[in-house]
Design an enzyme around this catalytic site. Sequence first.
Site, PDB file in Angstrom:
ATOM      1  N   GLU A  72      -2.934   0.717  -3.929  1.00  0.00           N
ATOM      2  CA  GLU A  72      -2.218   0.748  -2.643  1.00  0.00           C
ATOM      3  C   GLU A  72      -2.009  -0.646  -2.042  1.00  0.00           C
ATOM      4  OE1 GLU A  72      -4.174   3.458   0.073  1.00  0.00           O
ATOM      5  OE2 GLU A  72      -3.054   5.120  -0.770  1.00  0.00           O
TER       6      GLU A  72
ATOM      7  N   GLU B  84      -2.452  10.466  -5.614  1.00  0.00           N
ATOM      8  CA  GLU B  84      -3.433  10.984  -4.644  1.00  0.00           C
ATOM      9  C   GLU B  84      -2.774  12.013  -3.742  1.00  0.00           C
ATOM     10  OE1 GLU B  84      -5.622   8.086  -2.336  1.00  0.00           O
ATOM     11  OE2 GLU B  84      -5.892   6.789  -4.098  1.00  0.00           O
TER      12      GLU B  84
HETATM   13  C1  GAL Z   1      -6.197   6.055  -0.004  1.00  0.00           C
HETATM   14  C2  GAL Z   1      -7.018   5.252  -1.000  1.00  0.00           C
HETATM   15  C3  GAL Z   1      -8.182   6.073  -1.530  1.00  0.00           C
HETATM   16  C4  GAL Z   1      -8.910   6.736  -0.400  1.00  0.00           C
HETATM   17  C5  GAL Z   1      -7.945   7.572   0.407  1.00  0.00           C
HETATM   18  C6  GAL Z   1      -8.554   8.265   1.583  1.00  0.00           C
HETATM   19  O1  GAL Z   1      -5.457   5.222   0.795  1.00  0.00           O
HETATM   20  O2  GAL Z   1      -6.224   4.836  -2.081  1.00  0.00           O
HETATM   21  O3  GAL Z   1      -9.032   5.240  -2.258  1.00  0.00           O
HETATM   22  O4  GAL Z   1      -9.487   5.750   0.376  1.00  0.00           O
HETATM   23  O5  GAL Z   1      -6.955   6.750   0.929  1.00  0.00           O
HETATM   24  O6  GAL Z   1      -9.539   9.113   1.178  1.00  0.00           O
END
Ligand code: GAL
Length: 848
Positions: free
Chosen positions: A183, A252
Amino acid sequence: MASKEILLLVLCWGFVVLATTSFGANVTYDHRAVVIGGKRRVLISGSIHYPRSTPEMWPDLIQKSKDGGLDVIETYVFWNLHEPVRNQYNFEGRYDLVKFVKLVAEAGLYAHLRIGPYVCAEWNFGGFPLWLHFIPGIQFRTDNEPFKAEMQRFTAKIVDMMKQEKLYASQGGPIILSQIENEYGNIDSAYGAAGKSYIKWAAGMALSLDTGVPWVMCQQSDAPDPIINTCNGFYCDQFTPNSNNKPKMWTENWSGWFLSFGGAVPYRPVEDLAFAVARFFQRGGTFQNYYMYHGGTNFDRTSGGPFISTSYDYDAPLDEYGLIRQPKWGHLKDLHKAIKLCEAALVATDPTYPSLGPNLEATVYKTGSGLCSAFLANIGTNSDVTVKFNGNSYLLPAWSVSILPDCKNVVFNTAKINSVTLVPSFSRQSLQVAADSSDAIGSGWSYINEPVGISKDDAFTKPGLLEQINTTADQSDYLWYSLSTNIKADEPLLEDGSKTVLHVQSLGHALHAFINGKLVGSGYGSSSNAKVTVDFPIALAPGKNTFDLLSLTVGLQNYGAFYEKTGAGITGPVQLKGSGNGTNIDLSSQQWTYQTGLKGEELNFPSGSSTQWDSKSTLPKLQPLVWYKTTFDAPAGSEPVAIDFTGMGKGEAWVNGQSIGRYWPTYVSQNGGCTDSCNYRGAYSSNKCLKNCGKPSQSLYHVPRSWLKSSGNTLVLFEEIGGDPTKISFVTKQLGSSLCSHVTDSHPLPVDMWGSDSKIQRKPGPVLSLECPNPNQVISSIKFASFGTPLGTCGSFSRGRCSSARSLSVVRQACVGSKSCIIGVSVNTFGDPCKGVMKSLAVEASCT
Ligand code: GAL
């Protein structure tokens, strides 16, 4: 339904055979999909972070992921665990990455290795080891030579390890993808041109490692070719990769959200999660990863934040303890089957979008060879709509997607849950302390007081107030700031008597102030503002006064541009203020003495083995800075175990020498903003659906079974504020013996009942199916059954205005004595108790 029909349905019950992963395959991609061994694939993935559970739990977690319809397991790699000291590596136990990846392969699943090595992940310091911060001239995550050299060294180390074990798919292993960075695109503007060149460098560096499988960068719209830029978020259907040669991938999909100390517990309704997934595949996605599929536990001091709780449950399909969470797990499993029924059409072609109307979207994947799959979406948040598609009518509930693998029959709708709900139950038992008459007044506990202020030889004195992380290098949560100062008898402050105020400003995260050895107050920041400012009323005496300020961190910052520069600790000012007379003595630039960590940490009290444990005198309760120890027997059985720390204040706990993490049951969440029945319709955000308001953010703390012996276990606590350890109890968690299902007469037939091939059988109408969770159980009784307009949720169903008088007897006859049963949800089965009304069947059954 006649029993013959039931039998027929049971015979039709076919499990979709998961395509077995064929290793030794080349992995490439094109604009439609990741291509494995020449085959375009639709891939369902889920995150399991290996150090958030134990090697003993891994096989079960991976198997339950596979049973839930996953093809891929995704994990980050946690640099700070593997290289705690520069050039000293640790890949043992929970850190055994190779073993974890091999278990994924043994289960026949693929792996996605997100090396980072920056990982965010609510992990301490975003996964970077602290020593990195102390390399001269270093700047993290930018075009900086010392940083790039270390990042390259660690990344290459991991890639080499995987290669040596032949774990890349190109070598016959399970790893089909790797990630570099994480990110960065969300924060890169803060780094200017150096950020741009850093990403180019990171891409080139990763590619030079020659893994034989594609690399991805998430949230990086300028990811250089051939690196695939991917999407993270609650929804990614609108995302497009930065080149038409790259597949649309979602690294994600947040299945819930993380919990902070002081926060309420977030959850994400499965209807919305399923909607997001279906929308993604509807709009051309081909790889989707649940973050998290199993969240697990932040053992030890691994949580970042600051203020991230020890539980990292995440409302994931597998709960913190590894138990299946229903109906989430089951509904997603059904969704995955429905999507897989469309796989051949999805990967073969680009979709078309015949118009349906406002807030409605039809998407058709139709191939020249006669394959056709379609998705029908209602993205409106209020009204259910009946639409015409290919000459047929379909009822689309608000905020839902229907999946039609043959462009005709609906096998799944995201808002209609067919899978059963199992309500987990907790059994509580008090701590079974081993009988030992030498324990402090028969309490079962012994203790050691941690000295207030300086007690270690390595303490040092410096003028002024020091930043904490640079002082402790995170060797401990704790840093003492101590000062002895003389207050003259004629000091105007003393005239105020008890009205003097100690004013302390800290960058965070919490502090306890002791004056002349006595705790005068504590202050905490929160996940939204780590800073602490306190004004404690104090009483000073003429002559020498001692100020001992215990400052502590609660996990280091893990997110944001330049996050590694976020400071902590009492940077001041520290002042004595007279409330009446305007006097102000600034202590900030005095000679402060510093001590990193506790005496008990130095003497390894967590192991329980010291000779100093006092078991003769009265056990101190509700007093600050006490180490406690007891010996206990493990709760009987094999169910997951947690300790309920209600009664304690804040601290850390160790079982047989292993840290189970920070406990903080006295940090209570806000009072408002919670609901147990959050409306899933409409865009989700991390604070939309909260529960547990006004209660401790976390009172239960996971103790992995494998850390326990049947008897003679040692529990050590360090309590900062004050607590009563005799109040601690054990809880075991199991899936309850009660199962529920609620199916309407407009539900699709369970997706399990459709063939695994594209030949879809004629739709016989909705059914309610029940199955006991354990193979050796049968349905022993029906607690509730009503066909009509039943109300309520599992555990509190009630009859509505309309209910068939035959409900209970029909369900009893079909189910009692069997391991599973299937009942037609229609007037054919129950008769019609109220003509012209939409009806449903709700059942609660017991298994024994
Ligand atoms: C994203 C990040 C993850 C985790 C998630 C929130 O931005 O890539 O590692 O932190 O947010 O749980």
